[in-house]
Design a protein around this motif. Sequence first.
Motif, short mmCIF file in Angstrom:
data_model
loop_
_atom_site.label_atom_id
_atom_site.label_comp_id
_atom_site.label_asym_id
_atom_site.label_seq_id
_atom_site.Cartn_x
_atom_site.Cartn_y
_atom_site.Cartn_z
N UNK A 13 0.87 -1.17 0.00
CA UNK A 13 0.00 0.00 0.00
C UNK A 13 0.91 1.22 0.00
N UNK A 14 0.68 2.11 -0.94
CA UNK A 14 1.51 3.31 -1.08
C UNK A 14 0.76 4.50 -0.50
N UNK A 15 1.47 5.23 0.35
CA UNK A 15 0.89 6.37 1.05
C UNK A 15 1.58 7.66 0.64
N UNK A 16 0.77 8.64 0.29
CA UNK A 16 1.30 9.97 0.06
C UNK A 16 1.55 10.65 1.41
N UNK A 17 2.61 11.43 1.48
CA UNK A 17 3.00 12.09 2.72
C UNK A 17 3.33 13.55 2.45
N UNK A 18 2.95 14.40 3.38
CA UNK A 18 3.33 15.81 3.28
C UNK A 18 3.65 16.33 4.68
N UNK A 19 4.79 16.97 4.81
CA UNK A 19 5.18 17.70 6.02
C UNK A 19 5.03 19.18 5.70
N UNK A 20 4.15 19.87 6.42
CA UNK A 20 3.79 21.21 5.99
C UNK A 20 3.53 22.15 7.16
N UNK A 21 3.54 23.45 6.83
CA UNK A 21 3.11 24.48 7.77
C UNK A 21 1.78 25.04 7.28
N UNK A 22 0.99 25.54 8.23
CA UNK A 22 -0.37 25.93 7.87
C UNK A 22 -0.58 27.43 7.73
N UNK A 23 0.35 28.24 8.25
CA UNK A 23 0.21 29.68 8.04
C UNK A 23 1.55 30.37 8.21
N UNK A 24 1.70 31.54 7.61
CA UNK A 24 2.99 32.24 7.69
C UNK A 24 3.30 32.65 9.12
N UNK A 25 4.58 32.56 9.48
CA UNK A 25 5.02 32.96 10.82
C UNK A 25 4.75 31.91 11.88
N UNK A 26 4.13 30.82 11.51
CA UNK A 26 3.83 29.74 12.43
C UNK A 26 4.67 28.57 12.00
N UNK A 27 5.74 28.27 12.75
CA UNK A 27 6.75 27.36 12.25
C UNK A 27 6.52 25.89 12.56
N UNK A 28 5.47 25.56 13.27
CA UNK A 28 5.21 24.16 13.55
C UNK A 28 4.92 23.41 12.26
N UNK A 29 5.56 22.26 12.13
CA UNK A 29 5.39 21.43 10.95
C UNK A 29 4.49 20.25 11.29
N UNK A 30 3.50 20.04 10.47
CA UNK A 30 2.56 18.95 10.68
C UNK A 30 2.73 17.90 9.58
N UNK A 31 2.56 16.65 9.96
CA UNK A 31 2.69 15.55 9.01
C UNK A 31 1.30 15.00 8.68
N UNK A 32 1.04 14.88 7.39
CA UNK A 32 -0.23 14.34 6.94
C UNK A 32 0.01 13.15 6.01
N UNK A 33 -0.99 12.26 6.02
CA UNK A 33 -0.94 11.06 5.18
C UNK A 33 -2.20 10.94 4.34
N UNK A 34 -2.03 10.39 3.16
CA UNK A 34 -3.18 10.00 2.37
C UNK A 34 -3.78 8.70 2.89
N UNK A 35 -4.85 8.29 2.25
CA UNK A 35 -5.56 7.09 2.70
C UNK A 35 -4.88 5.81 2.23
N UNK A 36 -3.97 5.92 1.29
CA UNK A 36 -3.25 4.75 0.78
C UNK A 36 -3.87 4.21 -0.49
N UNK A 37 -3.03 3.74 -1.39
CA UNK A 37 -3.49 3.11 -2.62
C UNK A 37 -2.71 1.83 -2.84
N UNK A 38 -3.42 0.77 -3.18
CA UNK A 38 -2.80 -0.54 -3.31
C UNK A 38 -2.10 -0.69 -4.66
N UNK A 39 -0.87 -1.16 -4.60
CA UNK A 39 -0.12 -1.53 -5.80
C UNK A 39 0.24 -3.00 -5.68
N UNK A 40 -0.20 -3.78 -6.65
CA UNK A 40 0.08 -5.21 -6.65
C UNK A 40 0.78 -5.58 -7.95
N UNK A 41 1.94 -6.23 -7.81
CA UNK A 41 2.72 -6.63 -8.98
C UNK A 41 2.80 -8.15 -9.00
N UNK A 42 2.25 -8.74 -10.04
CA UNK A 42 2.26 -10.20 -10.16
C UNK A 42 3.49 -10.65 -10.93
#
Length: 122
Positions: free
Chosen positions: A92-121
């Motif tokens: 399962x492949x997950x998108x990831x983003x480490x981001x800030x939500x507004x200028x001057x606010x330096x806290x970084x938050x981590x977000x994940x996508x819901x995941x997408x299945x990749x299957x290789x036979x």
Amino acid sequence: QVQLVESGGGLVEAGESLRLSCVASGSIFRINVMGWYRQAPGKQRELVATETSDGNQNYADAVKGRFILSRDNAKNTVLLEMNSLKPGDTAVYYCNADLTTRPGFNSVFRYWGQGTQVTVSS
């Protein structure tokens, strides 16, 4: 609120290609790092490829030379072109983003996508 929406997973045969895409939306000021992780059954989540806001990329050794990451900072999107896929890429492949939500606010938050299945036979 921030959302990461992924698309592009599926079932392919070994040697084929797939493209994953991810779009981030919501209360985003700046995405510092954006990319992809994956988790195979019974294993820990691992980095696949990421890119910083100034273009520095990091790839897992297992995918170097086969996967290509591209990022569009203006559109908050990231694509993962996966070539020469192997059964070992199944996860399962997950998108990831480490981001800030507004200028001057330096806290970084981590977000994940819901995941997408990749299957290789084989």
